[in-house]
Scaffold this active site. Structure first.
Site, short mmCIF file in Angstrom:
data_model
loop_
_atom_site.label_atom_id
_atom_site.label_comp_id
_atom_site.label_asym_id
_atom_site.label_seq_id
_atom_site.Cartn_x
_atom_site.Cartn_y
_atom_site.Cartn_z
N GLU A 339 0.86 -1.30 0.11
CA GLU A 339 0.01 -0.13 -0.07
C GLU A 339 0.83 1.32 0.00
OE1 GLU A 339 -4.02 0.23 1.77
OE2 GLU A 339 -3.69 -1.78 2.82
N GLU A 605 -1.06 -0.81 13.56
CA GLU A 605 -2.34 -0.54 12.84
C GLU A 605 -3.48 -0.99 13.86
OE1 GLU A 605 -2.75 -2.63 9.23
OE2 GLU A 605 -4.23 -1.42 8.33
C1 BGC Z 1 -5.28 1.27 4.94
C2 BGC Z 1 -5.58 2.22 6.03
C3 BGC Z 1 -6.87 2.96 5.48
C4 BGC Z 1 -7.63 1.96 5.04
C5 BGC Z 1 -9.11 2.35 4.58
C6 BGC Z 1 -6.33 0.24 4.81
O1 BGC Z 1 -5.93 -0.74 3.97
O2 BGC Z 1 -3.93 0.76 5.45
O3 BGC Z 1 -5.07 2.81 6.93
O4 BGC Z 1 -7.23 4.34 5.82
O5 BGC Z 1 -7.40 0.76 4.49
O6 BGC Z 1 -9.87 2.06 5.57
#
Ligand code: BGC
Length: 722
Positions: A339, A605
């Site tokens: 990402e 996270e």
């Molecule tokens: C990301 C987040 C992002 C989210 C959307 C994830 O895969 O890592 O930080 O805001 O998707 O909800």
């Protein structure tokens, strides 16, 4: 820009191999000045006579390339001699590498390209231009592959290049703009703290800190031997590097030796890691041969926080590392898996915290210009900026609201009215976009939303929190409209339409979502939102209930990306600062200090990224460097240290000093550098009492124990009994 230069590319397809573009030139007269303007499709490193030009890592950075492509300017006067060799290496970078979990390149350019102009002014006043054109040559290099997510494959044996003709490419120049953002630099070098043998019998280097960057190493191995470095954030049960959570990102460096002793440093990539598995090393692995190089946008550090609790200090340090690891030209979600994207929601919730740590004005200005450049026709805002996901997850509440919240935050911190003025139309269009959704123009109760992402109140393992997404969306709709009104007022606009809209949204919100004076969702997040955005008649009643909710939950939070940044602030706003401290100091799961006790060196996270049994969350989505929950930093500065913005005098022309000490912390101190000088706020419980020290660079309103005082520039000391 670069009117007389041509875009050039290789005439043959080099596949994944990085090209080098080369041009020799001579100078015959003494030089006054030489200035290089340059950019590439892909990322570049440029050299004159084997000396690196500038120190911008991953230049030209990441922007919405189709409409905004940065050109760098370097003064190279001192680098030029009589006979010169100009070389530019180009790797795939963000533009060609295929970003996001789709691994697809969304940009129209499909091959590495260079455009540049070197202007040489001689002492006699004459000027020479060397521009990218058919005079250049290109060659395949030993960088056999370079990719942001995957790392590099480098063959040191390929030294002599076979140069060939370049191709002129018909690619637009209209989107070329001068460099706007902070450059990414190599900021710090870190040595391994230890080297261990995994149960799988690999050598594992531990750098003691999760960071974003790459490893430089000194290697001497027989020609043709292949050394491999695999990067990861944590160790698995075998004490081997855990790579499952990287998804498709390889984070791997492959170095093919030419038999000589060399110091090698990867190019055109970065990794999020603390641990590195070294494979196929020649002889025993000596930690001293390896150095981790930390890279990030080179922002000026402006704030520090420290208190009497080591674990809170560690948490703060982790937050700063989280920011450093994710402010890599774009505010990203994470630096490791496939990402590393500019998720708008993450950026929005952390923006104020970030601004307490570093000067992020320039960093955000550039990103916001990309955000608005990519605003959808209907005013919607992408979930990630630069938008490499296209329409997917388009315009979620709390994510798209970055369009309003981030410019407003920059205005509050830096008094940046110009940026507000620039963003105003786009901000209006965002509000109009929301207004056009569904049947009721005052509610946002349609469409997809991430909601209180990763909250714990909907059962463990669930991604969406228990607070209704329509509730969150409408709350944010009201909040963003209120900020738009503020913005309009600052800019001298007529805001009457939005004032009426705001009243109607609040009215509709209360009718729909407030029953018997309280939110219909009995979640911490629902209460925190209604308090912070002032969406109920009696905010203090909600504060009392929120306080109850926290205690009913064992003095623990259960909020996600939306609720967490607001939770302690909502408690403080309604007079429950003690409870907020209890949450800050909570060590049992889920809590901030739980991760600290589990050895975290950045912000996770998930609250339960690693559970008490040592098991990891679903590898599909388990980053150990995601700053969203680090948004508690704002509360540390505003409440613990009490350094607050006065909205009537933004940019800290006047600072509101209102620390709210708690004996459990013993002492706290924050320093914050403003355009007027450095603010210091400090308190400590001592034998003499509760002692406060302040340094006011310009003006301050001091609010202590309910009393208010206006302070002018100077240093102050107060003692209160406790
Ligand atoms: C990301 C987040 C992002 C989210 C959307 C994830 O895969 O890592 O930080 O805001 O998707 O909800």
């Amino acid at each position: 820009m670069l009117e007389n230069s041509k875009w050039i590319g290789t005439s043959k397809d080099y596949g994944t191999v990085c090209p080098v573009f080369c041009r020799d030139f001579n100078t015959v007269k003494p030089i006054e000045e030489a200035v290089l303007l340059i950019t590439t499709v892909g990322c570049y490193e440029a050299y004159i006579n084997d000396n690196r030009i500038g120190n911008f890592v991953l230049a030209p950075g990441w922007t919405s390339y189709e409409s905004r492509h940065q050109v760098q300017e370097y003064n190279v006067t001192d680098m030029i001699t009589e006979n010169n060799k100009l070389r530019i290496y180009v790797g795939d970078g963000w533009q060609l590498g295929g970003m996001s979990y789709y691994r697809r390149s969304v940009y129209s350019a499909k091959q590495p390209m260079l455009i540049m102009e070197l202007r040489i002014t001689y002492r006699d006043g004459s000027v020479d231009f060397i521009v990218s054109d058919e005079m250049f040559r290109s060659a395949r290099t030993g960088i056999l592959m370079s990719n942001i997510y995957d790392g590099v494959i480098y063959d040191a044996r390929i030294e002599d290049y076979d140069y060939e003709q370049v191709k002129i490419i018909d690619y637009p120049k209209t989107m070329l703009i001068p460099q706007e953002g902070e450059e990414i630099h190599e900021i710090e070098r870190i040595k391994p703290v230890r080297c261990i043998k995994s149960k799988t019998n690999y050598d594992i280097l531990d750098f003691g800190q999760e960071l974003t960057g790459y490893v430089e190493f000194e290697c001497s191995a027989p020609s043709g031997s292949v050394v491999e470095l695999v990067h990861g954030e944590i160790l698995d049960r075998n004490e081997d590097v855990y790579t499952e959570n990287l998804r498709s990102a390889k984070q791997r460096i492959v170095y093919i030796s030419d038999g000589k002793k060399r110091v090698y440093k990867p190019q055109f990539t970065f990794m999020g890691f603390r641990y590195v598995r070294v494979q196929n090393w020649n002889g025993s692995v000596c930690p001293d041969d390896f150095t981790a190089i930390v890279i990030h946008s080179d922002m000026r550090r402006t704030g520090t926080f420290e208190c009497g609790n080591d674990k809170v200090n560690k948490l703060y340090e982790n937050i700063v590392w989280g920011q450093r690891g994710n402010y890599v030209d774009v505010p990203t979600d994470c630096p490791q898996r496939d990402e590393r994207l500019g998720w708008t929601g993450d950026a929005q919730v952390f923006a104020a915290s970030a601004a307490y740590n570093y000067d992020v004005n320039k960093f955000f200005k550039k990103w916001l210009r990309d955000l608005f450049a990519e605003q959808f026709e209907d005013g919607g805002i992408a979930a990630v900026v630069p938008n490499v996901l296209y329409d997917e997850g388009k315009s979620s509440a709390a994510w798209g609201d970055a369009a309003v919240i981030c410019p407003w935050t920059m205005y509050r911190f830096y008094n940046d009215k110009e940026l507000l003025a620039e963003c105003y139309d786009g901000m209006c269009r965002w509000i109009e976009h929301i207004r056009a959704q569904g049947d009721n123009e005052y509610l946002w109760n349609t469409g997809f939303h991430f909601g209180d992402w990763l909250a714990m109140d909907n059962g463990q393992g669930e991604r969406f929190g228990a607070t209704g997404t329509d509730y969150i969306a409408t709350a944010y709709y009201a909040y963003s409209t209120s900020l738009l009104i503020n913005t309009g007022r600052v800019l001298g606009k007529d805001t009457a339409v939005y004032e009426t809209l705001y009243k109607n949204i609040v009215k509709a919100f209360k009718e729909e979502y407030i029953k018997d004076g309280e939110p219909v969702y009995k979640t911490q997040t629902a209460y925190a939102l209604a308090i912070m955005f002032e969406l109920a008649d009696d905010i203090n009643l909600l504060g009392d209930r929120l306080d109850d909710l926290v205690y009913e939950n064992g003095t623990k939070l259960n909020t996600g990306f939306v609720g967490t940044p607001l939770l302690l602030r909502a408690l403080t706003k309604t007079g429950h600062t003690q409870t907020a401290y209890s949450l800050l100091l909570q060590e049992d799961f889920p809590s901030w200090l739980y991760s600290v006790n589990m050895g975290a060196t950045t912000i996770w996270e998930h609250w339960d990224g690693i559970n008490e049994k040592g098991e990891t969350w679903d590898a599909e989505m388990n980053s150990f460097n995601h700053y969203a929950y680090g948004a508690v930093c704002q509360w540390l500065f505003e409440t613990v240290a009490g350094i607050c913005i006065d909205d009537t005098a933004p940019g800290f022309e006047n600072v509101i000093l209102s620390p709210k000490p708690d004996k459990r912390l013993l002492r706290a101190q924050a320093e914050f550098e403003t355009a007027y000088g450095t603010i210091i706020s400090k308190w400590e419980y001592t034998d003499k009492g509760l002692e406060y020290d302040f340094v006011v660079p310009n003006r301050a309103r001091l609010i202590l124990s309910g009393e208010e005082k206006e302070l002018v520039k100077g240093a102050y000391h107060f003692v209160y009994p406790y």
